[in-house]
Design a protein around this motif. Structure first.
Motif, mmCIF file in Angstrom:
data_model
loop_
_atom_site.group_PDB
_atom_site.id
_atom_site.type_symbol
_atom_site.label_atom_id
_atom_site.label_comp_id
_atom_site.label_asym_id
_atom_site.label_seq_id
_atom_site.Cartn_x
_atom_site.Cartn_y
_atom_site.Cartn_z
ATOM 1 N N ILE A 1 29.108 0.034 27.380
ATOM 2 C CA ILE A 1 27.735 -0.280 28.101
ATOM 3 C C ILE A 1 26.610 -0.013 26.740
ATOM 4 N N TYR A 2 27.228 1.290 26.239
ATOM 5 C CA TYR A 2 26.087 2.055 25.270
ATOM 6 C C TYR A 2 25.961 0.707 23.704
ATOM 7 N N SER A 3 27.700 0.826 23.721
ATOM 8 C CA SER A 3 27.208 -0.752 22.596
ATOM 9 C C SER A 3 26.565 -1.381 22.938
ATOM 10 N N ALA A 4 26.622 -1.990 24.229
ATOM 11 C CA ALA A 4 26.320 -3.152 24.569
ATOM 12 C C ALA A 4 24.638 -3.429 24.079
ATOM 13 N N VAL A 5 23.789 -2.655 24.089
ATOM 14 C CA VAL A 5 22.564 -2.651 23.786
ATOM 15 C C VAL A 5 22.131 -1.775 21.850
ATOM 16 N N VAL A 6 23.031 -0.761 21.997
ATOM 17 C CA VAL A 6 23.171 -0.267 20.283
ATOM 18 C C VAL A 6 23.388 -1.287 19.705
ATOM 19 N N PHE A 7 24.235 -1.922 19.535
ATOM 20 C CA PHE A 7 24.568 -2.877 18.925
ATOM 21 C C PHE A 7 23.303 -4.355 18.427
ATOM 22 N N ILE A 8 22.037 -4.298 19.270
ATOM 23 C CA ILE A 8 21.981 -5.634 19.571
ATOM 24 C C ILE A 8 19.636 -4.930 18.785
ATOM 25 N N ASP A 9 19.944 -3.385 18.807
ATOM 26 C CA ASP A 9 18.833 -2.533 18.650
ATOM 27 C C ASP A 9 19.588 -2.358 17.211
ATOM 28 N N GLY A 10 20.039 -1.953 16.706
ATOM 29 C CA GLY A 10 20.474 -1.664 15.483
ATOM 30 C C GLY A 10 20.428 -2.662 14.498
ATOM 31 N N ARG A 11 20.110 -3.749 14.717
ATOM 32 C CA ARG A 11 19.313 -5.361 13.857
ATOM 33 C C ARG A 11 18.266 -4.551 13.208
ATOM 34 N N GLY A 12 17.333 -4.163 14.019
ATOM 35 C CA GLY A 12 15.861 -3.779 13.587
ATOM 36 C C GLY A 12 15.970 -2.527 13.439
ATOM 37 N N GLN A 13 16.853 -1.752 12.560
ATOM 38 C CA GLN A 13 16.769 -0.386 12.231
ATOM 39 C C GLN A 13 16.969 -0.018 10.980
ATOM 40 N N LYS A 14 16.461 1.186 10.669
ATOM 41 C CA LYS A 14 16.723 1.171 8.693
ATOM 42 C C LYS A 14 18.331 1.456 8.780
ATOM 43 N N ILE A 15 18.701 2.524 10.127
ATOM 44 C CA ILE A 15 19.949 2.399 10.083
ATOM 45 C C ILE A 15 20.781 1.709 10.776
ATOM 46 N N LEU B 1 19.896 8.466 18.699
ATOM 47 C CA LEU B 1 18.707 7.899 19.215
ATOM 48 C C LEU B 1 17.758 8.601 18.349
ATOM 49 N N ALA B 2 18.039 10.219 18.033
ATOM 50 C CA ALA B 2 17.257 10.763 17.400
ATOM 51 C C ALA B 2 16.663 10.416 16.075
ATOM 52 N N LEU B 3 16.883 9.014 15.679
ATOM 53 C CA LEU B 3 16.603 8.513 14.351
ATOM 54 C C LEU B 3 16.399 7.074 14.322
ATOM 55 N N ARG B 4 15.984 6.510 15.622
ATOM 56 C CA ARG B 4 15.857 5.402 15.092
ATOM 57 C C ARG B 4 14.386 5.514 15.879
ATOM 58 N N GLU B 5 14.356 3.787 15.440
ATOM 59 C CA GLU B 5 12.892 3.745 16.036
ATOM 60 C C GLU B 5 12.570 3.433 17.209
ATOM 61 N N PRO B 6 11.675 3.456 17.825
ATOM 62 C CA PRO B 6 11.448 1.889 19.291
ATOM 63 C C PRO B 6 11.385 0.574 18.236
ATOM 64 N N ASN B 7 12.418 -0.716 18.946
ATOM 65 C CA ASN B 7 12.857 -1.368 18.723
ATOM 66 C C ASN B 7 12.258 -2.882 19.424
ATOM 67 N N ASN B 8 11.822 -3.319 19.584
ATOM 68 C CA ASN B 8 10.917 -4.326 20.664
ATOM 69 C C ASN B 8 11.285 -5.537 20.408
ATOM 70 N N PHE C 1 14.586 -8.502 18.451
ATOM 71 C CA PHE C 1 15.811 -8.068 17.779
ATOM 72 C C PHE C 1 15.392 -10.091 16.576
ATOM 73 N N VAL C 2 16.311 -9.743 15.975
ATOM 74 C CA VAL C 2 15.474 -10.216 14.798
ATOM 75 C C VAL C 2 16.919 -10.966 14.543
ATOM 76 N N GLY C 3 17.470 -12.138 13.904
ATOM 77 C CA GLY C 3 18.574 -13.272 13.482
ATOM 78 C C GLY C 3 18.923 -13.315 14.926
ATOM 79 N N LYS C 4 20.809 -14.318 14.330
ATOM 80 C CA LYS C 4 20.878 -15.163 16.039
ATOM 81 C C LYS C 4 22.062 -13.803 16.201
ATOM 82 N N LYS C 5 22.451 -13.959 17.114
ATOM 83 C CA LYS C 5 23.702 -13.205 17.778
ATOM 84 C C LYS C 5 24.846 -13.629 17.757
ATOM 85 N N ASN C 6 25.848 -12.265 17.503
ATOM 86 C CA ASN C 6 26.985 -13.336 16.540
ATOM 87 C C ASN C 6 28.044 -13.018 17.777
ATOM 88 N N ALA C 7 29.372 -13.214 18.054
ATOM 89 C CA ALA C 7 29.925 -13.838 18.487
ATOM 90 C C ALA C 7 30.325 -11.825 19.865
#
Length: 193
Positions: free
Chosen positions: A61-75, A96-103, A105-111
Protein backbone atom coordinates in the motif's frame (compact mmCIF):
# COMPACT_ATOMS: atom_id res chain seq x y z
CA UNK A 1 10.29 21.61 9.62
CA UNK A 2 7.99 20.53 12.46
CA UNK A 3 6.84 17.58 10.35
CA UNK A 4 10.44 16.48 9.72
CA UNK A 5 11.34 16.74 13.41
CA UNK A 6 8.18 14.89 14.43
CA UNK A 7 8.88 11.97 12.08
CA UNK A 8 12.53 11.94 13.14
CA UNK A 9 11.67 11.86 16.84
CA UNK A 10 9.04 9.19 16.22
CA UNK A 11 11.64 7.07 14.38
CA UNK A 12 14.18 7.46 17.20
CA UNK A 13 11.47 6.62 19.73
CA UNK A 14 10.51 3.49 17.79
CA UNK A 15 14.15 2.38 17.63
CA UNK A 16 14.66 3.06 21.34
CA UNK A 17 11.54 1.14 22.27
CA UNK A 18 12.30 -1.82 19.99
CA UNK A 19 15.86 -2.30 21.17
CA UNK A 20 15.74 -1.21 24.80
CA UNK A 21 12.18 -1.22 26.18
CA UNK A 22 10.28 -3.98 24.37
CA UNK A 23 9.94 -7.40 25.98
CA UNK A 24 12.99 -9.63 25.57
CA UNK A 25 13.63 -11.69 22.47
CA UNK A 26 12.37 -15.25 22.85
CA UNK A 27 14.11 -18.42 21.71
CA UNK A 28 12.54 -19.69 18.54
CA UNK A 29 11.78 -16.28 17.06
CA UNK A 30 13.77 -16.96 13.89
CA UNK A 31 11.99 -20.29 13.52
CA UNK A 32 8.63 -18.53 13.97
CA UNK A 33 9.53 -15.95 11.31
CA UNK A 34 10.68 -18.70 8.94
CA UNK A 35 7.47 -20.69 9.46
CA UNK A 36 5.30 -17.61 8.98
CA UNK A 37 7.22 -16.76 5.80
CA UNK A 38 6.90 -20.18 4.18
CA UNK A 39 3.31 -20.89 5.24
CA UNK A 40 3.98 -23.56 7.86
CA UNK A 41 1.35 -22.21 10.21
CA UNK A 42 0.46 -25.27 12.30
CA UNK A 43 0.39 -24.33 15.96
CA UNK A 44 0.71 -20.58 15.32
CA UNK A 45 -2.01 -18.27 16.62
CA UNK A 46 -4.14 -17.05 13.67
CA UNK A 47 -3.85 -13.49 15.04
CA UNK A 48 -0.07 -13.68 14.62
CA UNK A 49 -0.47 -15.17 11.13
CA UNK A 50 -2.88 -12.42 10.10
CA UNK A 51 -0.71 -9.68 11.59
CA UNK A 52 2.44 -11.00 9.93
CA UNK A 53 0.71 -11.14 6.54
CA UNK A 54 -0.82 -7.70 6.99
CA UNK A 55 2.74 -6.48 7.53
CA UNK A 56 3.33 -7.61 3.93
CA UNK A 57 0.27 -5.79 2.63
CA UNK A 58 1.09 -2.45 4.24
CA UNK A 59 4.38 -2.04 2.36
CA UNK A 60 2.51 -2.70 -0.90
CA UNK A 61 0.00 0.00 0.00
CA UNK A 62 2.78 2.42 0.90
CA UNK A 63 4.72 1.50 -2.25
CA UNK A 64 1.75 2.55 -4.36
CA UNK A 65 2.16 6.03 -2.90
CA UNK A 66 5.90 6.23 -2.19
CA UNK A 67 7.09 5.21 -5.66
CA UNK A 68 4.90 7.89 -7.25
CA UNK A 69 5.86 10.47 -4.63
CA UNK A 70 9.55 9.63 -5.04
CA UNK A 71 9.58 10.93 -8.61
CA UNK A 72 9.55 14.49 -7.30
CA UNK A 73 11.93 14.01 -4.35
CA UNK A 74 15.63 14.76 -3.98
CA UNK A 75 16.10 11.41 -2.24
CA UNK A 76 15.13 8.18 -3.97
CA UNK A 77 12.06 6.51 -2.48
CA UNK A 78 12.70 2.95 -3.64
CA UNK A 79 15.27 1.95 -0.95
CA UNK A 80 12.84 2.97 1.79
CA UNK A 81 9.88 1.24 0.13
CA UNK A 82 11.80 -1.99 -0.43
CA UNK A 83 13.25 -1.97 3.10
CA UNK A 84 9.72 -1.53 4.49
CA UNK A 85 8.92 -5.10 3.42
CA UNK A 86 11.45 -6.28 6.02
CA UNK A 87 11.21 -3.62 8.73
CA UNK A 88 7.98 -1.67 8.10
CA UNK A 89 7.81 1.77 9.68
CA UNK A 90 11.46 1.53 10.70
CA UNK A 91 12.26 2.11 7.00
CA UNK A 92 9.42 4.46 6.11
CA UNK A 93 9.81 6.95 8.96
CA UNK A 94 13.20 8.24 7.75
CA UNK A 95 11.73 8.74 4.26
CA UNK A 96 8.75 10.60 5.71
CA UNK A 97 11.16 12.79 7.69
CA UNK A 98 13.41 13.53 4.71
CA UNK A 99 10.85 14.00 1.93
CA UNK A 100 9.40 17.30 0.85
CA UNK A 101 5.67 17.78 0.22
CA UNK A 102 5.15 16.81 -3.41
CA UNK A 103 2.09 17.95 -5.28
CA UNK A 104 3.16 17.11 -8.82
CA UNK A 105 3.90 13.84 -10.53
CA UNK A 106 6.83 14.16 -12.92
CA UNK A 107 7.07 12.08 -16.10
CA UNK A 108 5.17 9.05 -17.34
CA UNK A 109 4.23 6.04 -15.29
CA UNK A 110 6.27 2.96 -16.05
CA UNK A 111 4.80 -0.55 -15.80
CA UNK A 112 5.51 -0.81 -12.06
CA UNK A 113 3.83 2.51 -11.29
CA UNK A 114 0.85 1.62 -13.46
CA UNK A 115 0.49 -1.69 -11.61
CA UNK A 116 0.82 -0.11 -8.15
CA UNK A 117 -1.61 2.68 -9.10
CA UNK A 118 -4.20 0.40 -10.69
CA UNK A 119 -7.67 -0.14 -9.31
CA UNK A 120 -7.11 -3.89 -9.55
CA UNK A 121 -4.17 -3.64 -7.14
CA UNK A 122 -6.31 -1.61 -4.76
CA UNK A 123 -9.14 -4.14 -4.90
CA UNK A 124 -6.79 -7.13 -4.44
CA UNK A 125 -5.09 -5.49 -1.43
CA UNK A 126 -8.45 -4.55 0.08
CA UNK A 127 -9.88 -8.07 -0.32
CA UNK A 128 -6.70 -9.65 1.08
CA UNK A 129 -6.80 -7.27 4.05
CA UNK A 130 -10.46 -8.03 4.80
CA UNK A 131 -9.81 -11.78 4.61
CA UNK A 132 -6.76 -11.56 6.91
CA UNK A 133 -8.51 -9.35 9.45
CA UNK A 134 -11.58 -11.61 9.47
CA UNK A 135 -9.39 -14.71 9.84
CA UNK A 136 -7.40 -13.19 12.70
CA UNK A 137 -10.45 -11.90 14.54
CA UNK A 138 -12.58 -15.03 14.18
CA UNK A 139 -9.98 -17.79 14.53
CA UNK A 140 -7.43 -16.04 16.74
CA UNK A 141 -6.79 -16.67 20.42
CA UNK A 142 -6.76 -13.26 22.07
CA UNK A 143 -5.55 -14.49 25.48
CA UNK A 144 -2.56 -16.19 23.84
CA UNK A 145 -1.86 -13.12 21.70
CA UNK A 146 -1.89 -10.77 24.70
CA UNK A 147 0.48 -13.11 26.55
CA UNK A 148 2.79 -13.25 23.51
CA UNK A 149 2.56 -9.46 23.10
CA UNK A 150 3.66 -8.98 26.71
CA UNK A 151 6.55 -11.43 26.57
CA UNK A 152 7.83 -11.64 22.98
CA UNK A 153 9.78 -8.79 21.37
CA UNK A 154 8.94 -9.89 17.82
CA UNK A 155 5.16 -9.98 18.41
CA UNK A 156 5.27 -6.78 20.46
CA UNK A 157 7.31 -4.73 17.98
CA UNK A 158 5.46 -6.14 14.96
CA UNK A 159 2.18 -5.05 16.58
CA UNK A 160 3.55 -1.57 17.27
CA UNK A 161 4.90 -1.38 13.73
CA UNK A 162 1.48 -2.33 12.34
CA UNK A 163 -0.24 0.34 14.42
CA UNK A 164 2.27 2.96 13.29
CA UNK A 165 1.80 2.05 9.63
CA UNK A 166 -1.97 2.42 10.10
CA UNK A 167 -1.63 5.77 11.85
CA UNK A 168 1.05 7.22 9.57
CA UNK A 169 -0.66 6.61 6.25
CA UNK A 170 -3.22 9.42 6.56
CA UNK A 171 -0.48 11.92 7.47
CA UNK A 172 1.50 10.85 4.43
CA UNK A 173 -1.39 10.84 1.99
CA UNK A 174 -2.71 14.16 3.29
CA UNK A 175 0.40 15.89 1.93
CA UNK A 176 -0.21 14.42 -1.52
CA UNK A 177 -2.43 15.81 -4.22
CA UNK A 178 -4.26 12.55 -4.79
CA UNK A 179 -7.46 14.41 -4.26
CA UNK A 180 -8.06 17.68 -5.99
CA UNK A 181 -10.65 19.96 -4.37
CA UNK A 182 -13.68 20.71 -6.49
CA UNK A 183 -16.35 23.32 -5.85
CA UNK A 184 -18.69 22.77 -2.91
CA UNK A 185 -16.25 20.62 -0.91
CA UNK A 186 -16.33 17.58 -3.21
CA UNK A 187 -13.22 15.76 -4.34
CA UNK A 188 -12.13 14.20 -7.60
CA UNK A 189 -9.46 11.54 -7.97
CA UNK A 190 -6.36 12.88 -9.69
CA UNK A 191 -6.42 11.82 -13.36
CA UNK A 192 -4.47 8.69 -14.13
CA UNK A 193 -1.77 8.86 -16.80
Amino acid sequence: MVRKITFGVLWLGLLTYAFFLAPPEQPGTLELIKNLSIGQWQGINPLVIALFNLMGIWPLIYSAVVFIDGRGQKIPAWPFAIASFAVGAFALLPYLALREPNNNFVGKKNALLKLLDSRVTGVVLTVATVILVAYGLTAGDWDSFVQQWQTNRFINVMSLDFCLLCLLFPTFSRSQSFLEPLPHGRFNKTPRH
